[in-house]
Design an enzyme around this catalytic site. Structure first.
Site, PDB file in Angstrom:
ATOM      1  N   ASN A 141      -5.396  12.275  -0.270  1.00  0.00           N
ATOM      2  CA  ASN A 141      -4.518  11.458   0.843  1.00  0.00           C
ATOM      3  C   ASN A 141      -5.451  10.701   1.692  1.00  0.00           C
ATOM      4  O   ASN A 141      -6.639  10.932   1.768  1.00  0.00           O
ATOM      5  CB  ASN A 141      -3.521  12.273   1.638  1.00  0.00           C
ATOM      6  CG  ASN A 141      -2.608  11.462   2.277  1.00  0.00           C
ATOM      7  OD1 ASN A 141      -1.921  10.770   1.600  1.00  0.00           O
ATOM      8  ND2 ASN A 141      -2.387  11.828   3.386  1.00  0.00           N
ATOM      9  N   ARG A 181      -6.795  -0.626  -7.435  1.00  0.00           N
ATOM     10  CA  ARG A 181      -7.361   0.414  -6.620  1.00  0.00           C
ATOM     11  C   ARG A 181      -7.305   1.785  -7.486  1.00  0.00           C
ATOM     12  O   ARG A 181      -6.518   2.089  -8.092  1.00  0.00           O
ATOM     13  CB  ARG A 181      -6.260   0.845  -5.502  1.00  0.00           C
ATOM     14  CG  ARG A 181      -6.457  -0.457  -4.173  1.00  0.00           C
ATOM     15  CD  ARG A 181      -5.651  -0.049  -3.062  1.00  0.00           C
ATOM     16  NE  ARG A 181      -6.452   0.754  -2.194  1.00  0.00           N
ATOM     17  CZ  ARG A 181      -5.646   1.404  -0.982  1.00  0.00           C
ATOM     18  NH1 ARG A 181      -4.376   1.206  -0.828  1.00  0.00           N
ATOM     19  NH2 ARG A 181      -6.354   2.117  -0.428  1.00  0.00           N
ATOM     20  N   ARG A 240       0.803  -1.271  -0.089  1.00  0.00           N
ATOM     21  CA  ARG A 240       0.079   0.045  -0.026  1.00  0.00           C
ATOM     22  C   ARG A 240       0.972   1.420  -0.046  1.00  0.00           C
ATOM     23  O   ARG A 240       2.165   1.206   0.061  1.00  0.00           O
ATOM     24  CB  ARG A 240      -0.795   0.192   1.140  1.00  0.00           C
ATOM     25  CG  ARG A 240      -0.102  -0.332   2.564  1.00  0.00           C
ATOM     26  CD  ARG A 240      -0.540   0.329   3.836  1.00  0.00           C
ATOM     27  NE  ARG A 240      -0.517   1.727   3.665  1.00  0.00           N
ATOM     28  CZ  ARG A 240       0.678   2.381   3.817  1.00  0.00           C
ATOM     29  NH1 ARG A 240       1.672   1.874   3.704  1.00  0.00           N
ATOM     30  NH2 ARG A 240       0.661   3.869   3.716  1.00  0.00           N
ATOM     31  N   GLY A 241       0.035   2.436   0.025  1.00  0.00           N
ATOM     32  CA  GLY A 241       1.011   3.670  -0.306  1.00  0.00           C
ATOM     33  C   GLY A 241       1.380   3.970  -1.684  1.00  0.00           C
ATOM     34  O   GLY A 241       1.692   3.045  -2.420  1.00  0.00           O
ATOM     35  N   ALA A 242       1.141   5.046  -2.120  1.00  0.00           N
ATOM     36  CA  ALA A 242       1.025   5.399  -3.517  1.00  0.00           C
ATOM     37  C   ALA A 242       2.445   4.942  -4.250  1.00  0.00           C
ATOM     38  O   ALA A 242       2.299   4.265  -5.280  1.00  0.00           O
ATOM     39  CB  ALA A 242       0.722   6.720  -3.704  1.00  0.00           C
ATOM     40  N   GLN A 284      -2.883   2.605   9.715  1.00  0.00           N
ATOM     41  CA  GLN A 284      -1.469   2.863   9.118  1.00  0.00           C
ATOM     42  C   GLN A 284      -0.528   3.727  10.113  1.00  0.00           C
ATOM     43  O   GLN A 284       0.736   3.349  10.084  1.00  0.00           O
ATOM     44  CB  GLN A 284      -1.559   3.249   7.677  1.00  0.00           C
ATOM     45  CG  GLN A 284      -2.256   2.177   6.721  1.00  0.00           C
ATOM     46  CD  GLN A 284      -3.641   2.726   6.656  1.00  0.00           C
ATOM     47  OE1 GLN A 284      -4.323   3.091   7.366  1.00  0.00           O
ATOM     48  NE2 GLN A 284      -4.237   2.256   5.404  1.00  0.00           N
ATOM     49  N   ASP A 308      -1.755  10.803  -2.389  1.00  0.00           N
ATOM     50  CA  ASP A 308      -2.049   9.556  -3.469  1.00  0.00           C
ATOM     51  C   ASP A 308      -2.149  10.171  -5.012  1.00  0.00           C
ATOM     52  O   ASP A 308      -2.101   9.242  -5.805  1.00  0.00           O
ATOM     53  CB  ASP A 308      -3.290   8.909  -2.807  1.00  0.00           C
ATOM     54  CG  ASP A 308      -3.142   7.966  -1.829  1.00  0.00           C
ATOM     55  OD1 ASP A 308      -3.028   8.358  -0.649  1.00  0.00           O
ATOM     56  OD2 ASP A 308      -2.618   6.828  -2.016  1.00  0.00           O
TER      57      ASP A 308
END
Ligand code: MRU
Length: 345
Positions: A247, A92, A49-51, A197, A238
Site C-alpha cells: 500500500n 504502473r 489512481r487507487g487500485a 492523497q 494495492d
C-alpha cells in the site's frame, strides 16, 4: 456525471470520463479520455489512481484499444488490440488490479469472432468490472463496519475512498458503512507525503459526506497512538501477496506503530487486489520522480544535486495485520480464519 462517479464510461461519445484527482481539492474537473495514450498519461500522472479505480481504468483501456485499432483483418486486429492493451497494464507496476482487469477483459474477448463483437464484449466486460467493484466496496463496508467501535477515532493513510474506486471506497467504505449504521466515528487522515492523497482527497471526500476528519502530518501518527487518541487503523491495498500487503508508502510505519501500541491494524480490499501467485520479494515497487519530493509547488526544498528516493509503496508483513476485510468476509491472517461467506484464502 454525479460527483461520486470517479470513473465513468460515456457510451454516446466512446470516451472515459475521470475526475482529475491532481486538481482536488482546489478544483473539480472531469477529463475525457478518447485514446489509450491519454489514459496512460492519466494513470501515470495520478489523475486517476487507487487500485480498484486503476482496475476499472485498465478494463476501459482495453475498450479504447478495441476502438482505436483500425486494422480490418480480424486476427491482425486482435493481436494489435492485445499489444495496445498491454501498454495500459504496464502503466504502473504495483497495483495488481490494473493488469488483472486488462487480462480479464482480454480473456473474455477470445469468445468474439468479429471486430464488432470484440468491441461489444469489451464494453460489456468492463462495465461488469465497474459494477462488481461498487458491489464489493459496499460488502467490504458492511463486514468492516462491525469491527469498528461504536464511538471512536480511526486513522487512515492515503486515499482508499470513493475516489479510489467506482464509489463508496474500501477503507473509507468501512467508515461510511459504520457511520450509516449510527456509529460515531471520526477520522484522522495522514496527509500522505509527497502527493498528499490523504490531505487533499480523503479530507475532501469525508468533508463532502459530513464525516468528521482531521488531517495530520504523517510523522504525527505514532505520537497520537501513544497518547491514546487512535482506536484503530484502517487502510486500503494495492496488492496483497501470500505474505504482505502493498500500500502507499508509510503504511508499514503505521502498522509497526499500531502493533507497538496494541491498536488493531485493518486492511480493506476486494479480491481483485489479491495476488496469490507472488511473494513480496517478487513485486516491483514504483519509484516516482525526484521532483515530487524535491519541490513544494514551484519552490525547491532540497539542495540541487542531493539525491532523493521516492518509492510510492511499501510492503507490510501479514503478521502485522489484525484483519483483512474483503467482500466475502474477514480474514484474520494470524489465525488463518475467515469469518464470512464463501472463500477462504
Ligand atoms: O499512488 P496511489 O494514489 O495510486 O496509491 C493509492 C493507494 O496506495 C491506496 O491506498 C490503494 O490503492 C487502495 S485504494 C482503495
Amino acid at each position: 456525471m454525479r460527483p461520486a462517479d470517479t470513473i465513468h464510461w460515456d457510451d454516446t461519445t466512446g470516451s472515459l470520463l475521470l475526475i482529475d484527482q491532481t486538481r482536488l481539492p482546489l478544483s473539480y474537473r472531469v477529463i475525457r479520455c478518447k485514446s489509450v495514450e491519454r489514459l496512460i498519461t492519466a494513470i501515470q500522472r495520478l489523475e486517476i489512481r487507487g487500485a480498484p479505480a486503476l482496475g476499472i481504468a485498465g478494463a476501459y483501456g482495453v475498450v479504447l484499444a478495441t476502438m482505436t485499432v483500425k486494422e480490418k483483418e480480424f486476427h491482425r486486429y486482435f493481436r494489435q488490440v492485445e499489444a495496445l492493451a498491454r501498454t495500459v497494464a504496464d502503466a504502473r507496476p504495483t497495483a495488481v488490479n490494473l493488469s488483472w482487469a486488462v487480462t480479464r477483459v482480454l480473456t473474455e474477448l477470445r469468445s468474439a469472432d468479429s471486430i464488432k463483437e470484440v468491441r461489444r464484449v469489451a464494453v460489456r466486460e468492463a462495465g461488469k468490472i465497474a459494477d462488481e467493484d461498487a458491489e464489493a466496496c459496499h460488502a467490504i463496508g458492511d463486514y468492516g463496519a462491525a469491527l469498528l467501535p461504536d464511538t471512536g477515532t480511526v486513522l487512515t493513510h492515503c486515499n482508499a475512498g470513493a475516489l479510489a474506486c467506482r464509489e463508496w471506497g474500501t477503507a473509507l467504505g468501512v467508515i461510511r458503512s459504520a457511520v450509516r449504521d449510527g456509529k460515531q466515528i471520526s477520522v484522522i487522515a495522514c496527509e500522505t507525503r509527497p502527493l498528499l492523497q490523504g490531505a487533499r482527497l480523503t479530507a475532501w471526500e469525508l468533508r463532502r459526506d459530513d464525516i468528521p476528519v482531521t488531517v495530520i502530518p504523517d510523522s504525527a501518527a505514532a505520537f497520537l497512538m501513544r497518547q491514546g487518541e487512535i482506536d484503530c487503523v484502517i487502510v486500503g491495498a494495492d496488492r496483497i501477496t501470500a505474505d504482505a500487503v502493498f500500500n502507499k508508502i508509510g503504511t508499514y510505519m503505521h502498522a509497526v506503530c499500531a502493533n507497538a501500541h496494541g491498536i488493531p491494524f485493518y486492511v480493506a480490499a476486494p479480491h481483485s487486489t489479491f495476488d496469490h501467485e507472488h511473494t513480496q520479494d517478487q513485486i516491483t515497487i514504483e519509484e516516482r520522480d525526484r521532483d515530487e519530493v524535491a519541490y513544494y509547488g514551484r519552490y525547491a526544498t532540497i539542495p540541487e544535486g542531493v539525491p532523493v528516493r521516492n518509492p510510492a509503496f511499501d510492503a507490510t508483513p501479514l503478521s502485522l495485520v489484525s484483519a483483512l476485510i474483503t467482500e466475502t468476509g474477514v480474514i484474520r491472517p494470524a489465525a488463518g480464519t475467515v469469518a464470512g461467506k464463501r472463500r477462504v484464502i
